[in-house]
Design an enzyme around this catalytic site. Structure first.
Site, mmCIF file in Angstrom:
data_model
loop_
_atom_site.group_PDB
_atom_site.id
_atom_site.type_symbol
_atom_site.label_atom_id
_atom_site.label_comp_id
_atom_site.label_asym_id
_atom_site.label_seq_id
_atom_site.Cartn_x
_atom_site.Cartn_y
_atom_site.Cartn_z
ATOM 1 N N LYS A 133 0.842 -1.197 0.000
ATOM 2 C CA LYS A 133 0.000 0.000 0.000
ATOM 3 C C LYS A 133 0.882 1.253 0.000
ATOM 4 C CE LYS A 133 -3.943 1.897 2.595
ATOM 5 N NZ LYS A 133 -4.881 1.649 3.702
ATOM 6 N N SER A 174 -9.390 2.306 2.596
ATOM 7 C CA SER A 174 -8.412 3.052 1.844
ATOM 8 C C SER A 174 -7.417 2.163 1.093
ATOM 9 C CB SER A 174 -7.642 3.965 2.806
ATOM 10 O OG SER A 174 -6.957 3.203 3.781
ATOM 11 N N SER A 178 -10.241 -0.384 6.495
ATOM 12 C CA SER A 178 -9.525 -0.129 5.238
ATOM 13 C C SER A 178 -8.894 -1.356 4.602
ATOM 14 C CB SER A 178 -8.443 0.939 5.452
ATOM 15 O OG SER A 178 -9.035 2.138 5.878
#
Length: 1093
Positions: free
Chosen positions: A105, A180, A204
């Site tokens: 990420k 996210s 997330s």
């Protein structure tokens, strides 16, 4: 932004060129087979050599390029992946993730790359080293190869930012991949990665997994290291974020967790609890007891998600598992007050700051516009909307934040209380796990920003800090779509029904007010008379209040005295029954020998208990150390004799500090306001002690409010040092110190937030251990000010020798502790580490440069250093960085609210004389403190810094920044420790014992102990010598470091200490209590040998 997009395009071009080169060098390579394999199958083929890491890496690189062209999920190619590939070829040992390409990420640091957070302000900041998780992945043979897209600021569950654009869902481009970690979700679901590493602070990991049909795991908050991860909410501790894996199946998640939870992770980040993956639990086929719910009462799930739970429940039931209905309590309170108000406790100030110098992404405009509203406007809107849309009104109110440090602490305390309530409900139903819905299916683009509160199903487990994972079980059917047309959600919930009754309520209230307040003119004379009468009433009320306080204190003392009288009668009765009991012989036995005799039956628990009861009575008559006798000790005596199994502390009498909960007894903290409310149940620690056969028999005295290292309160008076009645026993565990040092207890449990175990141990010549804060359960322990999470409190043992501390820790770190309080990391005592004799690499210092200690304490360190060196250990000079700065941070943490919360505990109390200096300092108006600090700065900088710290912080935003400074300092200290390759540190501890009344004037003198609360390191104290006449003579020349009033006061505080104990402090890294104790044992052995010569 254009430059960043250009760099991304160049990185993807390099990636494409690398793939093309591989295909040219290896014509005919079939990627489809590689991409079809599960991760477990892929690892097997890589390890046996039937697949090469090159073929796998370039297959996934090619697929990732294809997926990102469709859905825009990759933000960077990690060029170091080809270097990692070459390293793997040279390595003999193949790690658990050998040759596995891993996507990362965006905001997880990779060396040589940016972590953008989707924000302009982070562009250009190229990272100089890998995050800990990336280092561990590489050590296990994984190949991090791309970074993936995220929403702007990371606080959103769509996936769009103005730098890299909108990421699409590969299963349906009209849908969002979630966030996210949406880039990860899209890449893995599209087949471009087999394993991804993501983060989760509200869902997330789980939301993209739900939206993209993947498996994702949010572990417990501190299970995986977060060092090297950027966040817009630095210093926020109300809600726990974590890192975790995403993949196509659960076995992949398990393999990833197994690989990450390794010695390399625990070495690189010693703040992570060293708990390896438990393969036995994962592979178990034992039937489970499963709680389930289909809705949380806050956000009605969509029909497909509700059906998923129903179908899964039936499948589990058919498979032989037990399913139990479970209703999570007060979800509206959790979402609004604990989650939203927690994550935005600064009134969203940090979030608004994130957008400075940035353009707001359209997907975030709804949220941003709400964030930037002034608090007053939010409150007005909340009031206006409450009758119509109560949920939206509460959300707006929560976005106002908490407003002050005291309110933030209360909010933290409320979250802790809710966690305890939730766990109690879970335990009552005897659940193993819970099955519940997820938010889904995938949203249309742009809707996540308008439905932030819809994450109730995921954010609950961030508030609780429970592990939670997502598994796809079905797909949306046409029947689900049809049912969705009739979905009413919260628009037809009880709030809407109550709306119809609201006007009636208003009319009724107005009518009642008219009846209570008749309309007539006010007579001025009557008003004056009423005013005079009110003033007189206030005076009388104050007098009555003081009288009531006196009565409460007298009643408490009378109850204490009656308890001690009963204790004396019980002892007398025993003496008449067993006149031949050899009390001196029993009292002289060390804990290990006493335990051995009790276990083998050569001593009875009854004889031992009454022997210590008798001695405790004698000691408390001399020192006033007992706060209360625990009459239930006789019941516990009967209970352990009935049991067949003998615990590790079988028959051992144990004293406990006043504020550690025992059923039916007060936890006073030396405060009148705590009198009259007995504890409803034993604290977890007391339960575990009893389970191990110990007999809690007395509760010991503490200073008023606990925030002192003297030991005096207006209710039960001053406790004296048994070694010299003109001296203090230290505090706040001073009652424990006095009782054990006087021989009235063989083992005691104290608490420590600034030195409260170690200072009484130093003053009274005992051994004491402050563990890492969460190593022992704090459940059932009370305190006058709760919710201060930045510097945690710890419970720990006090005794006459180190072996006693080790036995106590071994007994407490058992399955019963981990069962009763699942928030405690299940790390049993490591006997191998404690009993090791390997030479140690010891860092040492004899002064911290902030508060030079008396000559005898520095001598103790020097002599111990020489003894350790002579015994074959390696000694390395170590200098703790910036202790002046640390002391400012430490004091500012506890007085973040300007001392108001602490001063509030004295409301309705008489202030103890030993605390008046501290109370008077806190009572100075903020402006007065600031002016005094300014005036004193050139003359007495330490005093000026102290006064400045007492001013507190003006906003929650400032508190978050302050918390971040603490985290940064911890990382800096650990880095210095690791650089010197230290095992442990030897350093001084404050001492010798003070004259009474001086502790309140020298609060900052605790720098030697406070540092390890600040760092959350285990630290223990061992007596090694006594004060000599030469020390006393040298003390006359003591000047300190600043020649300010504190230096002169310290000199006065410790005079007249000849013959009193002198101790040193031993420190280890977090979770290494066994190593700390092993070092303490070495110091104890060497000092005894030296004294015997």
């Amino acid at each position: 932004m254009e430059e960043a997009r250009g760099e991304r395009a160049l990185a993807l071009a390099r990636m494409e060129k690398a793939v093309h080169r591989f295909k040219q060098e290896n014509p005919g390579t079939q990627t489809a087979h590689v991409l079809s394999l599960t991760m477990v199958e892929l690892v097997e083929k890589l390890k046996e050599g039937s697949l090469s890491p090159e073929r796998v890496l370039y297959s996934y690189m090619g697929k990732a390029l294809e997926v990102t062209q469709e859905v825009n999920c990759v933000t960077d190619f990690i060029h170091g992946c080809e270097d990692q590939l070459q390293k793997l070829k040279k390595q003999k040992e193949k790690g658990l993730l050998y040759g596995i390409p891993v996507s990362i990420k965006d905001h997880i640091d990779c060396k040589g790359h940016i972590s953008s957070g989707g924000m302009v302000k982070f562009l250009g900041q190229v990272k100089e080293e890998d995050s800990v998780i990336v280092q561990v992945l590489k050590s296990q043979g994984a190949i991090p190869f791309v970074k993936t897209n995220i929403p702007q600021t990371i606080i959103n569950y769509d996936c769009s930012n103005l730098i890299f654009g909108q990421t699409l869902n590969p299963l349906n481009h009209q849908k969002s991949p979630g966030g996210s970690s949406g880039g990860e979700g899209a890449l893995i679901a599209g087949g471009g990665s087999i394993l991804g590493i993501s983060s989760d602070v509200a869902g997330s990991i789980r939301l993209p997994s739900s939206f993209c049909g993947l498996c994702g795991l949010k572990p417990t908050g501190n299970r995986i290291s977060k060092l090297g991860v950027i966040s817009p909410l630095v210093g926020m501790t109300s809600v726990t974020g974590t890192l975790g894996p995403m993949a196509r199946d659960v076995d992949s998640l398990a393999l990833c967790m197994k690989a990450l939870l390794c010695e390399e992770m625990f070495r690189l980040d010693p703040t992570v609890p060293p708990i390896p993956f438990d393969e036995e639990v994962y592979t178990s086929s034992k039937p489970l007891r499963i709680g389930y719910y289909e809705g949380d009462g806050y956000f009605q799930p969509s029909p497909s998600m509700k059906r998923a739970v129903q179908q899964t429940r039936k499948l589990l039931q058919d498979a032989g598992h037990t399913l139990v209905p479970f209703a999570p309590p007060k979800i509206d309170y959790v979402v609004d007050e604990l989650f939203t108000r927690g994550i935005f406790s600064d009134g969203a100030a940090h979030m608004v700051d994130c957008f400075k110098g940035d353009i707001v992404d359209p997907n975030l405009k709804s949220q941003f516009n709400t964030y930037k509203l002034p608090a007053l406007v939010k409150r007005i809107f909340a009031i206006l909307l409450k009758p119509i849309y109560p949920r939206i009104a509460r959300d707006l109110s929560a976005l106002c934040g908490v407003g002050s440090a005291k309110n933030l602490w209360d909010q933290h305390g409320a979250a802790g209380a809710y966690r305890t309530e939730f766990i109690a409900k879970w335990r009552k139903l005897r659940l193993d796990v819970i099955l519940c819905p997820m938010l889904g299916p995938a949203f249309n683009h742009g809707y996540a920003g308008k439905l932030f509160a819809a994450t109730s199903y995921t954010n609950l487990y961030n508030v609780l800090n429970f592990p939670a994972g997502v598994v796809p079980v079905s797909t949306v059917t046409r029947a689900d779509e049809e049912e969705l047309k009739h979905y009413q959600g919260h628009y037809r919930d009880p709030w809407d029904k109550r709306l119809k009754e609201r006007p009636k309520d208003h009319i009724m209230i107005q009518q009642q007010l008219r009846q209570l307040l008749p309309e007539r003119e006010v007579n001025p004379s009557a008003a004056l008379a009423l005013l005079g009468g009110s003033a007189a009433a206030v005076v009388v009320w104050k007098w009555l209040g003081k009288r009531q306080i006196q009565k409460k204190m007298e009643e408490a003392r009378r109850t204490r005295d009656e308890g001690l009288k009963k204790m004396a009668e019980a002892v007398q009765q025993f003496r008449e029954q067993v006149p031949s009991a050899q009390t001196d012989a029993i009292l002289s036995l060390p804990l290990l020998e006493l335990s051995k005799k009790l276990q083998e039956g050569s001593l009875s628990p009854k004889t031992v208990l009454y022997t210590y009861l008798e001695k405790a009575l004698e000691v408390t008559q001399q020192t006033n150390c007992l706060r209360h006798f625990i009459p239930e000790c006789e019941e516990q005596l009967q209970e352990i004799q009935r049991r067949g199994e003998k615990g590790l502390l079988y028959g051992i009498p144990v004293s406990i500090k006043d504020h550690i909960g025992h059923k039916g007894h007060l936890a006073t903290c030396g405060l009148v306001q705590c009198l009259g409310t007995p504890m409803q149940e034993d604290s977890v620690l007391v339960k575990v002690l009893k389970r191990q056969g110990a007999i809690p028999f007395a509760m010991t005295n503490v200073p008023q409010s606990l925030f002192s290292y003297d030991c005096s309160n207006p209710i039960f008076g001053q406790t004296l040092n048994p070694l010299n009645h003109q001296k203090s026993p230290g505090g706040s565990s001073g009652g424990e110190g006095a009782l054990i040092a006087g021989g009235g207890s063989i083992l005691g449990i104290g608490s420590d937030v600034g030195g409260s175990i170690r200072l009484p141990s130093s003053f009274c010549g005992l051994c004491g251990l402050k563990p890492t804060a969460d190593r022992l359960s704090l459940t059932g322990m009370t305190g006058p000010v709760s919710g201060i999470t930045a510097i945690p409190c710890a419970l720990g043992p006090m005794a006459r020798d180190v072996d006693s501390l080790a036995l106590c820790m071994k007994a407490l770190l058992c399955q019963e502790m981990f069962r009763l309080d699942p928030t405690v990391p299940p790390i049993p005592f490591n006997e191998e580490v404690y009993s090791s004799s390997a030479p140690l690499r010891v860092g040492y210092f004899d002064t911290d440069g902030y508060f030079p200690l008396p000559p005898c304490m520095r001598r103790a360190v020097q002599e111990t250093r020489e003894a350790l060196q002579a015994a074959g250990h390696q000694l390395v000079p170590f200098s703790p960085p910036r202790i002046h700065y640390v002391m400012k941070l430490f004091m500012k943490t506890f007085f973040a609210d300007g001392g108001h919360a602490w001063l509030d505990v004295f409301t309705g109390n008489i202030v103890d004389p030993t605390l008046k200096s501290q109370v008077n300092s806190c009572n100075i108006p903020r402006l007065g403190k600031k002016l005094l600090a300014l005036i004193l700065k050139p003359l007495f900088p330490r005093l000026a810094d102290y006064l400045s710290s007492l001013c507190g912080m003006r906003s929650v935003k400032e508190m978050w920044n302050h918390n971040h400074e603490i985290q940064v300092y911890r990382a800096e200290f650990i880095a210095r420790w690791m650089e010197l390759q230290l095992d442990v540190v030897l350093c001084p501890v404050l001492g010798p014992a003070f004259n009474p009344g001086y502790a309140g004037k020298l609060l900052n003198a605790v720098s030697s102990t406070m540092l390890y609360n600040f760092l959350n390191f285990p630290a223990g104290v061992v007596p090694v010598s006594t004060v000599t006449e030469a020390d006393e003579e040298e003390l006359k020349l003591y000047r300190g470091c600043c020649n300010d009033p504190w230096d002169r006061t310290l000199k006065q505080a410790v005079t007249g200490a000849v013959g009193l104990p002198v101790a040193v402090q031993c420190v280890a890294l977090p979770w290494q209590e066994e190593l700390c104790l092993r070092f303490m044992k070495e110091v104890e052995t060497l000092s005894r040998q030296r004294r015997a010569v």
